[in-house]
Design an enzyme around this catalytic site. Sequence first.
Site, PDB file in Angstrom:
ATOM      1  N   ASP A 166     -10.654   8.299   2.202  1.00 30.09           N
ATOM      2  CA  ASP A 166      -9.582   7.885   1.524  1.00 30.09           C
ATOM      3  C   ASP A 166      -9.872   6.579   0.815  1.00 30.09           C
ATOM      4  OD1 ASP A 166      -6.967   7.625   0.922  1.00 30.09           O
ATOM      5  OD2 ASP A 166      -6.260   6.433   2.606  1.00 30.09           O
ATOM      6  N   GLY A 220       0.683  -1.255  -0.156  1.00 31.10           N
ATOM      7  CA  GLY A 220       0.159  -0.007  -0.167  1.00 31.10           C
ATOM      8  C   GLY A 220       0.791   1.260  -0.018  1.00 31.10           C
ATOM      9  N   LYS A 241      -0.340  -5.158   8.664  1.00 30.31           N
ATOM     10  CA  LYS A 241       0.369  -4.086   7.915  1.00 30.31           C
ATOM     11  C   LYS A 241       1.244  -3.342   8.603  1.00 30.31           C
ATOM     12  CE  LYS A 241      -2.777  -0.988   6.004  1.00 30.31           C
ATOM     13  NZ  LYS A 241      -3.591  -0.091   6.038  1.00 30.31           N
ATOM     14  N   GLY A 268       2.740   1.302   3.480  1.00 26.90           N
ATOM     15  CA  GLY A 268       3.477   0.384   4.013  1.00 26.90           C
ATOM     16  C   GLY A 268       2.898  -0.870   3.365  1.00 26.90           C
TER      17      GLY A 268
END
Length: 452
Positions: free
Chosen positions: A280, A164, A183, A167
């Site tokens: 987002d 992503g 993540k 990260g």
Amino acid sequence: MNLLRLLLSMWVLTTCLFPLIVDARPRKILSTVPVHVLIAEEEPISQFPVEKAESPGMSNVKVVHHQDLNKRILIALIIASSLLGGILLFLSCFWIYRRKKLKNSNGKSRKRMEAAKGLSLSPIMVKFNSLRMGNKKGSVAIFDYQLLEGATNKFSESNVVDEGDSGHVYKACFDEKFLAVVKKLDCVGSDAERKVDNEVNWLINIQHQNIIKLLGYCIHGKTRLLVYEMMHNGSLNTQLHGPACGSALTWHLRLKIAVDVARGLEYLHEHCNPPVVHRDVKSSSILLDSNFSAKLSNFGLAVTSGIETKHNIELSGTQGYVAPEYILDGKLTDKSDVYAFGVVLLELLMGRKPFNNEAPAESQSMVTWAMPQLTDRSRLPNIVDPVIKDTMDLKHLYQVAAVAVLCVQPEPSYRPLITDVLHSLIPLVPIELGGSLRVTEPASSACPKPSY
């Protein structure tokens, strides 16, 4: 339990006092008997002196019956002891039965909770601590860094399932029954830390089938690690723009993903109090499970609805998905998410990235380049992703294109509510995939195996 103790104490007290009661001489118990009857007896019933009555008439004497009295007391004590013993035995058996039943019910409840969560409470899970976030409704587990390091094989590249903007995402195998994704975020500065804290705070309070479930997090120096439920097919971004280039996504699966995302946004906009703006929405924020069901993630930028000026919040977002009014005036509403959803819908339709720096200036923005062709029915089939070209009903294609055009309108007031978008797309998705469309061919055959 208190009743049992009380009865036990009474039984012990009665047993201890029993000999004393039997041997003790009670107070005189007197009876009245005519004198001539007393004289007829060969032996006196009592050794006590006979007292004559004051009455001038027939004389009476007072006699005490000790033997009869002792027998009665003995019988009464035996009966009372037997009753107390029976009650104690019954309560003991009942207490043991209740303990066993409670233990069995707790075991069954624990199993049901594990099944509901989809997790196996193995010895590894015992290491997790429960963290209450102030007055928040939910709780989240704190993972040991060594535990995550071992589960991801020291964060090896072979365990990377997605990359992503913030990260890498790793597959984590804690044991045979407990899989998750981790993540790993290298937070530099307070802004990055705030995003992680914001995501944790939102996700522990939001529960929806189309929103990712946060299992826990870990703080290790400047590194932040978020642990999510397992999503076998990675992100939509990887599926569309990765090595597979969307080959696993059929027309119906793409519409299913769009409907799932719309349902997640509808929950944020219509059912959360106060309403939440995700802020987002993008293909890399949409994760896919083994059945290609989509779930929204990346809540680091999420805010409550009503923030409208640049002074209230710092401008941020991903190029190609940010609504024009947000860039120009700092206005942020639920219609900003609708714009980003429209961009994702165009991605699903065309298989193109929202913004391409390497392309000519006039075609760098997917929305700017596609808009004239989306409204032209003769040109529309030519811009469809080659993977799904000629695999759909043209009427459905035109309808999806029309919804996308409305969502990416420059003026926010012209964009529909996400609820209206959802109701427009559900009739295009087969019943087997969560919609209301009846098709002759089974849509379930369009579900490929997980990519990893």
